[in-house]
Design a protein around this motif. Structure first.
Motif, mmCIF file in Angstrom:
data_model
loop_
_atom_site.group_PDB
_atom_site.id
_atom_site.type_symbol
_atom_site.label_atom_id
_atom_site.label_comp_id
_atom_site.label_asym_id
_atom_site.label_seq_id
_atom_site.Cartn_x
_atom_site.Cartn_y
_atom_site.Cartn_z
ATOM 1 N N LEU A 37 75.995 6.000 -8.057
ATOM 2 C CA LEU A 37 74.542 6.205 -8.001
ATOM 3 C C LEU A 37 74.013 6.795 -9.300
ATOM 4 O O LEU A 37 72.951 6.384 -9.791
ATOM 5 C CB LEU A 37 74.192 7.103 -6.815
ATOM 6 N N ASN A 38 74.728 7.764 -9.870
ATOM 7 C CA ASN A 38 74.296 8.345 -11.139
ATOM 8 C C ASN A 38 74.256 7.314 -12.247
ATOM 9 O O ASN A 38 73.439 7.402 -13.177
ATOM 10 C CB ASN A 38 75.231 9.494 -11.540
ATOM 11 N N ARG A 39 75.130 6.310 -12.163
ATOM 12 C CA ARG A 39 75.166 5.253 -13.167
ATOM 13 C C ARG A 39 74.137 4.167 -12.903
ATOM 14 O O ARG A 39 73.443 3.710 -13.830
ATOM 15 C CB ARG A 39 76.574 4.635 -13.193
ATOM 16 N N CYS A 40 74.004 3.758 -11.640
ATOM 17 C CA CYS A 40 73.218 2.560 -11.326
ATOM 18 C C CYS A 40 71.719 2.819 -11.151
ATOM 19 O O CYS A 40 70.905 1.965 -11.512
ATOM 20 C CB CYS A 40 73.765 1.898 -10.066
ATOM 21 N N ILE A 41 71.339 3.943 -10.584
ATOM 22 C CA ILE A 41 69.906 4.165 -10.357
ATOM 23 C C ILE A 41 69.136 4.196 -11.669
ATOM 24 O O ILE A 41 68.081 3.560 -11.790
ATOM 25 C CB ILE A 41 69.683 5.427 -9.499
ATOM 26 N N PRO A 42 69.609 4.898 -12.718
ATOM 27 C CA PRO A 42 68.895 4.815 -13.999
ATOM 28 C C PRO A 42 68.905 3.411 -14.614
ATOM 29 O O PRO A 42 67.990 3.051 -15.373
ATOM 30 C CB PRO A 42 69.653 5.806 -14.891
ATOM 31 N N LEU A 43 69.917 2.598 -14.292
ATOM 32 C CA LEU A 43 69.985 1.224 -14.816
ATOM 33 C C LEU A 43 69.041 0.276 -14.088
ATOM 34 O O LEU A 43 68.741 -0.816 -14.594
ATOM 35 C CB LEU A 43 71.408 0.683 -14.676
ATOM 36 N N ALA A 44 68.602 0.660 -12.901
ATOM 37 C CA ALA A 44 67.777 -0.223 -12.074
ATOM 38 C C ALA A 44 66.459 -0.530 -12.770
ATOM 39 O O ALA A 44 65.846 0.337 -13.398
ATOM 40 C CB ALA A 44 67.524 0.421 -10.712
ATOM 41 N N PRO A 69 70.052 13.311 -11.189
ATOM 42 C CA PRO A 69 71.510 13.081 -11.150
ATOM 43 C C PRO A 69 72.205 14.116 -10.268
ATOM 44 O O PRO A 69 71.865 15.298 -10.264
ATOM 45 C CB PRO A 69 71.927 13.213 -12.614
ATOM 46 N N LEU A 70 73.178 13.635 -9.513
ATOM 47 C CA LEU A 70 73.886 14.485 -8.564
ATOM 48 C C LEU A 70 75.147 15.076 -9.191
ATOM 49 O O LEU A 70 75.779 14.431 -10.038
ATOM 50 C CB LEU A 70 74.288 13.662 -7.338
ATOM 51 N N PRO A 71 75.534 16.287 -8.778
ATOM 52 C CA PRO A 71 76.835 16.803 -9.215
ATOM 53 C C PRO A 71 77.949 15.846 -8.794
ATOM 54 O O PRO A 71 77.877 15.221 -7.734
ATOM 55 C CB PRO A 71 76.945 18.142 -8.472
ATOM 56 N N ALA A 72 78.962 15.731 -9.626
ATOM 57 C CA ALA A 72 80.030 14.763 -9.372
ATOM 58 C C ALA A 72 80.734 15.004 -8.040
ATOM 59 O O ALA A 72 81.282 14.079 -7.447
ATOM 60 C CB ALA A 72 81.043 14.803 -10.519
ATOM 61 N N SER A 73 80.703 16.239 -7.554
ATOM 62 C CA SER A 73 81.416 16.586 -6.320
ATOM 63 C C SER A 73 80.604 16.312 -5.060
ATOM 64 O O SER A 73 81.089 16.568 -3.950
ATOM 65 C CB SER A 73 81.803 18.069 -6.349
ATOM 66 N N THR A 74 79.387 15.784 -5.192
ATOM 67 C CA THR A 74 78.509 15.580 -4.034
ATOM 68 C C THR A 74 79.162 14.645 -3.021
ATOM 69 O O THR A 74 79.609 13.552 -3.358
ATOM 70 C CB THR A 74 77.154 14.999 -4.470
ATOM 71 N N ILE A 75 79.173 15.058 -1.762
ATOM 72 C CA ILE A 75 79.819 14.281 -0.697
ATOM 73 C C ILE A 75 78.804 13.461 0.085
ATOM 74 O O ILE A 75 79.040 12.290 0.385
ATOM 75 C CB ILE A 75 80.591 15.217 0.256
#
Length: 393
Positions: A127-134, A221-227
């Protein structure tokens, strides 16, 4: 002291499961009366204005990990959605898939489909990668095994005509291919009703990853540990002062699993993520946040405390058996847990079996919360997810 503990635990349990929904119903009734009074005085037209101008660009973002068994069906379903083709794209974020998922996406010749592949990092990294690419102003998030009804995108997007709306949650309908009725369906209907009334006040407490939409500009952007990303993302938007609403006519369908051990693990994983999320949305814990804080405490925090409250109510009741009333309350608790045990064994038939199954589901759901809390304390719940096996897989 035992009496105080018993009543505190009992009242909090009754509030989160019964009183809170009743409060929502009452608030909606008062709001409707006030609206009708204003309408009668003003004589304004209550009909929704038809949208004008060019519809916003929409990006459907799907996180996928080893989804070769369903990714082609997902692509076909996505490309058949009723939204202007020139304003719509599908972005598949592959999270280190190794089963041929990437190759199947690349084989799709429709230019609206894009693939963003990267090594395994978990859904949050996707999500951190794709949402900004959208490319869309509105990002619709969905799972690979979730099939969306044709009109759902339009019904989600229409709410963004209101500039105060930051996120819209669709309705996810679960189905079991081998059972007409199953334990989760009753609870899911109950939860959907609560979301519907929370949505009327612009404060839905989290979405379901199967179908929801956000303004891309509001994504943080979410922390990498977000569940539990589908819980944190809408609540962060709510913290920013935007509404999070519910659209019951935007429908998607998802199959439940027949593997109850994996389903229990999924619930425990979500529970661990829920406790983790408290530090990500701190402002919703403050009463100064108004109704969103009341909803957060009533609908979520107390639910997460339910296993402890149930244990306290039972233990405190053991010290109160000298009173006739408390003998009945203890008997009621013992009968309830006995009914849950019968629900596990499947010994009953007909309507009694359905009631026992719901009791069993309720107890195991709370056991999963307790396991999730233990994982949270130990920091042992990893963020990366494994796809859940379905009956048809």
């Amino acid at each position: 002291m035992a009496e105080l503990v018993f009543w505190c635990a009992a009242v909090l349990l009754v509030h989160t499961y019964f009183f809170y929904p009743l409060v929502l119903f009452a608030m909606d009734g008062v709001a409707q009366v006030a609206h009708n009074l204003r309408y009668m005085r003003s004589g304004a037209n209550q009909r929704r204005a038809q949208p004008v101008g060019v519809p916003p660009r929409v990006s459907l973002v799907v996180a996928a990990y080893n989804e070769a068994s369903c990714i082609q069906q997902k692509l076909g379903n996505s490309l058949a959605l009723n939204y202007p083709a020139e304003r719509f794209e599908v972005l598949i974020g592959s999270d280190g898939s190794s089963d041929g998922t990437d190759e199947l996406v690349r084989a799709c010749t429709d230019e609206r489909v894009r693939l963003s592949a990267a090594p395994r990092g978990g859904k949050t990294s996707v999500l951190n990668r794709c949402i900004p690419l959208a490319g869309g102003d509105i990002v619709v998030l969905s799972d690979a095994n979730t099939m969306i009804e044709p009109e759902a995108i339009q019904r989600l997007v229409r709410h963004f005509e209101d500039p105060e709306v930051g996120a819209v949650c669709g309705q996810l309908r679960l189905y079991n291919p081998t059972k007409a009725e199953y334990e989760e369906s009753t609870y899911w209907t109950y939860e959907s009703l609560i979301k519907f009334y929370e949505g009327k006040r612009g404060a839905v407490m989290g979405a379901n990853g199967g179908l929801y939409a956000i303004r891309r500009s509001l994504f943080q952007p979410l922390p990498a540990s977000t569940i539990v990303d589908d819980f944190v993302i809408p609540l962060r938007i709510l913290e920013q002062g935007y509404k999070v609403v519910y659209e019951p006519e935007a429908v998607a369908h998802e199959e439940t699993t027949e593997d109850y051990d994996k389903e229990f693990g999924r619930r425990a994983r979500i529970a661990a993520g829920n406790f983790q999320s408290l530090r990500m949305v701190p402002r919703l814990l403050s009463p100064l946040a108004g109704f969103p804080a009341f909803a957060f405490w009533s609908h979520k925090l107390l639910r997460w405390c339910a296993p402890a409250l149930m244990a306290l109510a039972f233990l405190a009741n053991l010290f109160l058996v000298n009173g006739i009333f408390y003998r009945f309350t203890l008997m009621g608790q013992v009968l309830f847990y006995g009914l849950a045990l019968l629900g596990k064994t499947g010994a009953l038939k007909g309507s009694a079996r359905r009631v026992a199954s719901v009791a069993y589901y309720f107890v195991t759901m709370n056991l999963a919360i307790a396991v999730g809390f233990w994982r949270f304390l130990r920091n042992s719940q990893r963020a990366a997810w494994d796809r859940t096996a379905r009956a048809s897989s």
